[in-house]
Write a protein that holds these residues in place. Structure first.
Motif, PDB file in Angstrom:
ATOM      1  N   ALA A  82      21.576  17.485  -0.740  1.00  0.00           N
ATOM      2  CA  ALA A  82      21.102  18.471  -1.716  1.00  0.00           C
ATOM      3  C   ALA A  82      20.493  17.770  -2.923  1.00  0.00           C
ATOM      4  O   ALA A  82      20.811  16.628  -3.231  1.00  0.00           O
ATOM      5  CB  ALA A  82      22.255  19.367  -2.163  1.00  0.00           C
TER       6      ALA A  82
ATOM      7  N   VAL B 234      28.148  23.506   4.344  1.00  0.00           N
ATOM      8  CA  VAL B 234      28.388  22.482   3.326  1.00  0.00           C
ATOM      9  C   VAL B 234      29.439  22.945   2.316  1.00  0.00           C
ATOM     10  O   VAL B 234      30.395  22.242   2.039  1.00  0.00           O
ATOM     11  CB  VAL B 234      27.077  22.076   2.620  1.00  0.00           C
TER      12      VAL B 234
ATOM     13  N   ASP C 246      20.204  24.511  -4.502  1.00  0.00           N
ATOM     14  CA  ASP C 246      20.363  24.883  -3.096  1.00  0.00           C
ATOM     15  C   ASP C 246      19.016  24.696  -2.394  1.00  0.00           C
ATOM     16  O   ASP C 246      18.021  24.341  -3.046  1.00  0.00           O
ATOM     17  CB  ASP C 246      20.928  26.302  -2.958  1.00  0.00           C
ATOM     18  N   PRO C 247      18.919  24.907  -1.084  1.00  0.00           N
ATOM     19  CA  PRO C 247      17.653  24.674  -0.384  1.00  0.00           C
ATOM     20  C   PRO C 247      16.473  25.493  -0.914  1.00  0.00           C
ATOM     21  O   PRO C 247      15.322  25.094  -0.753  1.00  0.00           O
ATOM     22  CB  PRO C 247      17.974  25.049   1.065  1.00  0.00           C
TER      23      PRO C 247
ATOM     24  N   VAL D  68      28.514  17.451  -1.127  1.00  0.00           N
ATOM     25  CA  VAL D  68      27.201  18.084  -1.254  1.00  0.00           C
ATOM     26  C   VAL D  68      26.097  17.027  -1.323  1.00  0.00           C
ATOM     27  O   VAL D  68      25.029  17.195  -0.733  1.00  0.00           O
ATOM     28  CB  VAL D  68      27.163  19.040  -2.463  1.00  0.00           C
TER      29      VAL D  68
ATOM     30  N   LYS E  54      18.359  27.992   6.446  1.00  0.00           N
ATOM     31  CA  LYS E  54      18.686  26.834   5.608  1.00  0.00           C
ATOM     32  C   LYS E  54      19.783  27.188   4.608  1.00  0.00           C
ATOM     33  O   LYS E  54      20.684  26.386   4.351  1.00  0.00           O
ATOM     34  CB  LYS E  54      17.443  26.354   4.846  1.00  0.00           C
TER      35      LYS E  54
ATOM     36  N   TYR F 293      25.233  15.763   2.090  1.00  0.00           N
ATOM     37  CA  TYR F 293      24.375  16.721   2.788  1.00  0.00           C
ATOM     38  C   TYR F 293      22.905  16.483   2.435  1.00  0.00           C
ATOM     39  O   TYR F 293      22.020  16.745   3.224  1.00  0.00           O
ATOM     40  CB  TYR F 293      24.813  18.154   2.443  1.00  0.00           C
TER      41      TYR F 293
ATOM     42  N   PHE G 152      23.670  25.544   4.176  1.00  0.00           N
ATOM     43  CA  PHE G 152      24.191  25.048   2.905  1.00  0.00           C
ATOM     44  C   PHE G 152      25.454  25.794   2.481  1.00  0.00           C
ATOM     45  O   PHE G 152      26.502  25.187   2.242  1.00  0.00           O
ATOM     46  CB  PHE G 152      23.121  25.152   1.824  1.00  0.00           C
ATOM     47  N   TYR G 153      25.373  27.101   2.363  1.00  0.00           N
ATOM     48  CA  TYR G 153      26.493  27.873   1.825  1.00  0.00           C
ATOM     49  C   TYR G 153      27.687  27.931   2.780  1.00  0.00           C
ATOM     50  O   TYR G 153      28.832  27.876   2.336  1.00  0.00           O
ATOM     51  CB  TYR G 153      26.036  29.287   1.440  1.00  0.00           C
TER      52      TYR G 153
END
Length: 138
Positions: free
Chosen positions: A104, A25, A124-125, A99, A17, A102, A21-22
């Protein structure tokens, strides 16, 4: 002294995950992905800063941490109580839109701060607080 920051660490509870994200995204590049003794470390960084890396590590990655310490770290991570990092961006609003799209967790929508930057914040996740700031244009 001639010092430069090379690495900082962010605890994550799910590397897949975190990578989505990093990498996908935020657009950071993966520089290393290492497994050791049942743990995993993934290093990411901005293509614009080849000498600076963020290491996504398990909570309480210290091999000397007691089971109680590891549990305490996992609980703090789950509550979003561990610190994250502050990124800079030339366009805070565009980054926010990307973001947010996405999905978040939004902590703060873009706003002008009294100390001269425009910034926004997400989790973040894993729950780490990440801030994104845009410096004023001259």
């Amino acid at each position: 002294m001639d010092l430069k920051l090379h690495q900082c660490f962010i605890a994550v509870d799910d590397h897949d995950k975190a990578l989505t994200f990093y990498r996908d995204v935020l657009g950071l590049e993966v520089r290393n992905d290492v497994g050791f003794e049942g743990m995993r470390w993934v290093t990411v960084g901005s293509p614009l800063q080849p000498d600076v890396e963020i290491v996504l590590e398990p909570p309480a990655a210290n091999p000397d941490a007691s089971p109680a310490d590891k549990e305490a770290m996992a609980q703090l991570l789950a509550k979003g109580m561990l610190r994250g990092v502050i990124f800079s961006t030339p366009d805070c609003d565009a980054l926010f839109s990307r973001v947010e799209e996405y999905g978040a967790d939004v902590v703060q929508e873009p706003m002008d701060q009294p100390y001269g930057v425009r910034d926004c914040a997400f989790r973040d996740p894993a729950g780490n607080l990440l801030r994104f700031m845009e410096r004023p244009r001259d």
